[in-house]
Design a protein around this motif. Structure first.
Motif, PDB file in Angstrom:
ATOM      1  N   UNK A  17       0.816  -1.218   0.000  1.00 10.80           N
ATOM      2  CA  UNK A  17       0.000   0.000   0.000  1.00 10.80           C
ATOM      3  C   UNK A  17       0.849   1.266   0.000  1.00 10.80           C
ATOM      4  N   UNK A  18       2.116   1.170   0.362  1.00 14.40           N
ATOM      5  CA  UNK A  18       3.010   2.321   0.343  1.00 14.40           C
ATOM      6  C   UNK A  18       4.226   1.982  -0.514  1.00 14.40           C
ATOM      7  N   UNK A  19       3.948   1.557  -1.743  1.00 11.84           N
ATOM      8  CA  UNK A  19       5.007   1.113  -2.645  1.00 11.84           C
ATOM      9  C   UNK A  19       5.713   2.335  -3.228  1.00 11.84           C
ATOM     10  N   UNK A  20       6.822   2.689  -2.624  1.00  9.46           N
ATOM     11  CA  UNK A  20       7.605   3.837  -3.069  1.00  9.46           C
ATOM     12  C   UNK A  20       9.088   3.452  -2.987  1.00  9.46           C
ATOM     13  N   UNK A  80      -2.140   0.906 -10.679  1.00  9.60           N
ATOM     14  CA  UNK A  80      -2.562   1.861  -9.646  1.00  9.60           C
ATOM     15  C   UNK A  80      -1.644   1.748  -8.422  1.00  9.60           C
ATOM     16  N   UNK A  81      -1.160   0.555  -8.155  1.00 14.35           N
ATOM     17  CA  UNK A  81      -0.261   0.337  -7.027  1.00 14.35           C
ATOM     18  C   UNK A  81       1.059   1.095  -7.189  1.00 14.35           C
ATOM     19  N   UNK A  82       1.380   1.490  -8.396  1.00 12.13           N
ATOM     20  CA  UNK A  82       2.635   2.190  -8.679  1.00 12.13           C
ATOM     21  C   UNK A  82       2.509   3.703  -8.540  1.00 12.13           C
ATOM     22  N   UNK A 120       1.427   5.734 -19.805  1.00 14.67           N
ATOM     23  CA  UNK A 120       0.336   6.701 -19.622  1.00 14.67           C
ATOM     24  C   UNK A 120      -0.502   6.362 -18.393  1.00 14.67           C
ATOM     25  N   UNK A 121      -0.808   5.083 -18.208  1.00 11.51           N
ATOM     26  CA  UNK A 121      -1.611   4.684 -17.045  1.00 11.51           C
ATOM     27  C   UNK A 121      -0.855   4.918 -15.740  1.00 11.51           C
ATOM     28  N   UNK A 122       0.440   4.570 -15.727  1.00 11.69           N
ATOM     29  CA  UNK A 122       1.246   4.802 -14.527  1.00 11.69           C
ATOM     30  C   UNK A 122       1.252   6.283 -14.167  1.00 11.69           C
ATOM     31  N   UNK A 123       1.497   7.128 -15.163  1.00 13.54           N
ATOM     32  CA  UNK A 123       1.548   8.569 -14.921  1.00 13.54           C
ATOM     33  C   UNK A 123       0.176   9.123 -14.541  1.00 13.54           C
ATOM     34  N   UNK A 124      -0.880   8.573 -15.134  1.00 14.69           N
ATOM     35  CA  UNK A 124      -2.233   9.009 -14.786  1.00 14.69           C
ATOM     36  C   UNK A 124      -2.524   8.744 -13.309  1.00 14.69           C
ATOM     37  N   UNK A 125      -2.269   7.531 -12.841  1.00 13.86           N
ATOM     38  CA  UNK A 125      -2.528   7.204 -11.434  1.00 13.86           C
ATOM     39  C   UNK A 125      -1.633   8.021 -10.500  1.00 13.86           C
ATOM     40  N   UNK A 126      -0.398   8.271 -10.932  1.00 14.91           N
ATOM     41  CA  UNK A 126       0.512   9.091 -10.127  1.00 14.91           C
ATOM     42  C   UNK A 126      -0.028  10.523 -10.020  1.00 14.91           C
TER      43      UNK A 126
END
Length: 163
Positions: free
Chosen positions: A53-56, A91-93, A123-129
């Motif tokens: 849940x805090x994947x950073x 979304x997890x990213x 695009x999806x990664x950046x969108x969720x970010x």
């Protein structure tokens, strides 16, 4: 007891690794290989249904080995086990904050392993970010506004109406 924490335990293991945040400060040509390995590690976690849940980068440690790179997750109390689906995985990213050129390397490798389109994946990664960044910013603004409104805080140039 009585719905309160009565006993708890902390178990730890020392690993000789460093934070993945260090990868962000390397020149791009030196960070390509570790970023690809990080993407492969992430994809493998997701395929196994492991979602932190805090994947950073601060919660992922790494070390260079003769065979490549080895990764280790920390702050594991926030791991959730779910069935894999692409939306959940990307979304997890959302907490991974990389410069755009490194996002491209990470997304291309993740997409290659996933057998999907690299542009769509990036695009999806950046969108969720971006959604997360907007949400965090809005939440901070609302919290600040409520504090000023209730008189718990005073900010320059703010007007608080008293009843």
């Amino acid at each position: 007891r009585h719905k309160l924490l009565h006993k708890s335990f902390f178990i730890s293991l020392y690993v000789n690794c460093e934070s993945s945040e260090g990868l962000l400060h390397l020149p791009l040509d030196q960070s390509r290989e570790p970023l690809r390995a990080f993407a492969a590690f992430t994809y493998k976690l997701h395929k196994q249904g492991i979602f932190h849940a805090d994947f950073s980068p601060g919660n992922v440690l790494y070390s260079k080995t003769p065979d490549g790179y080895e990764f280790c997750l920390i702050d594991n109390n926030r791991i959730r086990f779910r069935k894999y689906n692409r939306k959940r995985a990307l979304r997890n990213l959302r907490r991974i904050n990389l410069p755009l050129d490194r996002y491209a390397v990470f997304a291309m490798e993740y997409a290659r392993l996933e057998h999907s389109d690299a542009m769509n994946t990036a695009q999806r990664m950046l969108f969720y970010h971006q959604v997360r960044k907007t949400w965090v910013s809005a939440r901070k603004s609302l919290k600040r506004y409520l504090k000023v409104l209730t008189g718990l805080a005073y900010y320059k140039n703010s007007i608080v109406l008293k009843p």
